[in-house]
Design a protein around this motif. Structure first.
Motif, mmCIF file in Angstrom:
data_model
loop_
_atom_site.group_PDB
_atom_site.id
_atom_site.type_symbol
_atom_site.label_atom_id
_atom_site.label_comp_id
_atom_site.label_asym_id
_atom_site.label_seq_id
_atom_site.Cartn_x
_atom_site.Cartn_y
_atom_site.Cartn_z
ATOM 1 N N HIS A 33 -84.212 56.189 37.667
ATOM 2 C CA HIS A 33 -84.981 54.515 38.183
ATOM 3 C C HIS A 33 -85.501 54.682 36.910
ATOM 4 O O HIS A 33 -86.229 55.180 35.951
ATOM 5 C CB HIS A 33 -86.040 55.413 39.451
ATOM 6 C CG HIS A 33 -85.631 55.327 40.546
ATOM 7 N ND1 HIS A 33 -85.599 54.071 41.173
ATOM 8 C CD2 HIS A 33 -84.391 56.326 40.593
ATOM 9 C CE1 HIS A 33 -84.873 55.206 42.408
ATOM 10 N NE2 HIS A 33 -84.222 55.857 42.341
ATOM 11 N N ARG A 35 -88.218 51.219 35.027
ATOM 12 C CA ARG A 35 -89.369 49.789 35.126
ATOM 13 C C ARG A 35 -88.447 49.223 33.699
ATOM 14 O O ARG A 35 -89.293 49.276 32.468
ATOM 15 C CB ARG A 35 -90.917 49.964 34.925
ATOM 16 C CG ARG A 35 -91.203 50.354 35.905
ATOM 17 C CD ARG A 35 -92.087 49.637 36.488
ATOM 18 N NE ARG A 35 -92.825 50.870 37.875
ATOM 19 C CZ ARG A 35 -92.025 49.818 39.083
ATOM 20 N NH1 ARG A 35 -91.651 48.930 39.026
ATOM 21 N NH2 ARG A 35 -92.716 50.371 40.471
ATOM 22 N N GLU A 42 -88.386 46.937 38.811
ATOM 23 C CA GLU A 42 -87.779 48.179 38.768
ATOM 24 C C GLU A 42 -86.023 48.212 38.607
ATOM 25 O O GLU A 42 -85.590 47.308 39.638
ATOM 26 C CB GLU A 42 -88.047 48.960 40.172
ATOM 27 C CG GLU A 42 -87.223 50.556 40.139
ATOM 28 C CD GLU A 42 -87.594 51.652 41.165
ATOM 29 O OE1 GLU A 42 -87.321 52.018 41.703
ATOM 30 O OE2 GLU A 42 -89.324 50.988 41.354
ATOM 31 N N VAL A 44 -82.417 50.332 38.982
ATOM 32 C CA VAL A 44 -81.925 51.552 38.345
ATOM 33 C C VAL A 44 -80.329 51.634 37.712
ATOM 34 O O VAL A 44 -79.524 50.518 37.904
ATOM 35 C CB VAL A 44 -81.609 51.759 40.229
ATOM 36 C CG1 VAL A 44 -80.265 53.417 39.775
ATOM 37 C CG2 VAL A 44 -82.615 52.096 40.934
ATOM 38 N N TRP A 71 -82.075 50.006 30.011
ATOM 39 C CA TRP A 71 -82.439 51.422 29.980
ATOM 40 C C TRP A 71 -83.093 52.078 29.363
ATOM 41 O O TRP A 71 -83.328 52.778 29.306
ATOM 42 C CB TRP A 71 -81.652 51.859 31.452
ATOM 43 C CG TRP A 71 -80.338 52.736 30.625
ATOM 44 C CD1 TRP A 71 -78.825 52.203 31.010
ATOM 45 C CD2 TRP A 71 -80.166 53.781 29.957
ATOM 46 N NE1 TRP A 71 -78.138 53.042 30.356
ATOM 47 C CE2 TRP A 71 -78.821 54.203 29.677
ATOM 48 C CE3 TRP A 71 -81.510 55.076 29.464
ATOM 49 C CZ2 TRP A 71 -78.502 55.391 29.372
ATOM 50 C CZ3 TRP A 71 -80.623 56.335 29.202
ATOM 51 C CH2 TRP A 71 -79.536 56.049 28.822
ATOM 52 N N THR A 81 -90.343 58.832 35.169
ATOM 53 C CA THR A 81 -89.838 57.993 36.213
ATOM 54 C C THR A 81 -89.240 59.227 37.073
ATOM 55 O O THR A 81 -89.422 60.479 37.130
ATOM 56 C CB THR A 81 -88.848 56.840 35.758
ATOM 57 O OG1 THR A 81 -87.750 56.514 36.754
ATOM 58 C CG2 THR A 81 -87.502 58.314 34.399
ATOM 59 N N GLU A 93 -84.160 63.349 45.365
ATOM 60 C CA GLU A 93 -84.694 62.707 43.843
ATOM 61 C C GLU A 93 -85.960 63.452 43.543
ATOM 62 O O GLU A 93 -86.449 64.054 43.761
ATOM 63 C CB GLU A 93 -85.236 61.483 44.948
ATOM 64 C CG GLU A 93 -85.854 60.811 43.373
ATOM 65 C CD GLU A 93 -86.635 59.156 44.579
ATOM 66 O OE1 GLU A 93 -87.665 58.796 43.721
ATOM 67 O OE2 GLU A 93 -86.086 58.894 44.946
#
Length: 140
Positions: A33, A35, A42, A44, A71, A81, A93
């Motif tokens: 993930h 930003r 956001e 991915v 990214w 993150t 996660e």
């Protein structure tokens, strides 16, 4: 509307505890993930990773393109993150902090990745003279 490539990989990853089919079948996968550094949106990114101790190395190869993936710049701008880790971790996660590797530390991880997955050597040749960045996602 057809699913784009990344959306399909992300869906497949989440539906199968981190396992995906071709072209990444059998490769350790991670969903990182991040930003947008300008928009704050956001995103991915589905990426192949290499386990390095408790951390996860990811590679800004962009399949050998002449420019770095978005990214990569986003993680440099906001390194704290989360990541969804692949099949070996049952899609867990984890909170991570990204840090770019340099010098011998980078080269050791990069050479191991090329040994494990020779396609990365192809990316390196195609990207030249761009040096493909290696980031380490360290659990926090």
């Amino acid at each position: 509307m057809a699913e784009d490539f990344n959306t399909r990989v992300i869906r497949e990853f989440r539906e199968n505890e981190g396992r995906v089919g071709p072209p990444f079948e059998g490769a350790p996968m991670i969903l990182v993930h991040h930003r947008g550094r300008r928009t704050g949106t956001e995103h991915v990114a589905p990426l192949v990773f290499q386990q390095v101790g408790e951390a996860f190395a990811v590679f800004a190869s962009k399949a050998g393109a002449p420019t770095h993936p978005e990214w990569y710049a986003n993680l440099l701008a906001s390194p704290d993150t989360t990541a969804e880790v692949g099949a070996e971790h049952r899609g867990a996660e984890v909170a991570v902090r990204a840090r770019e590797l340099h010098g011998e530390e980078r080269d050791t991880v990069w050479e191991e990745q090329k040994r494990r997955s020779p396609g990365f050597a192809d990316y390196e040749a195609k990207a030249a003279p761009r040096v493909i960045p290696v980031l380490l996602l360290e659990p926090r």
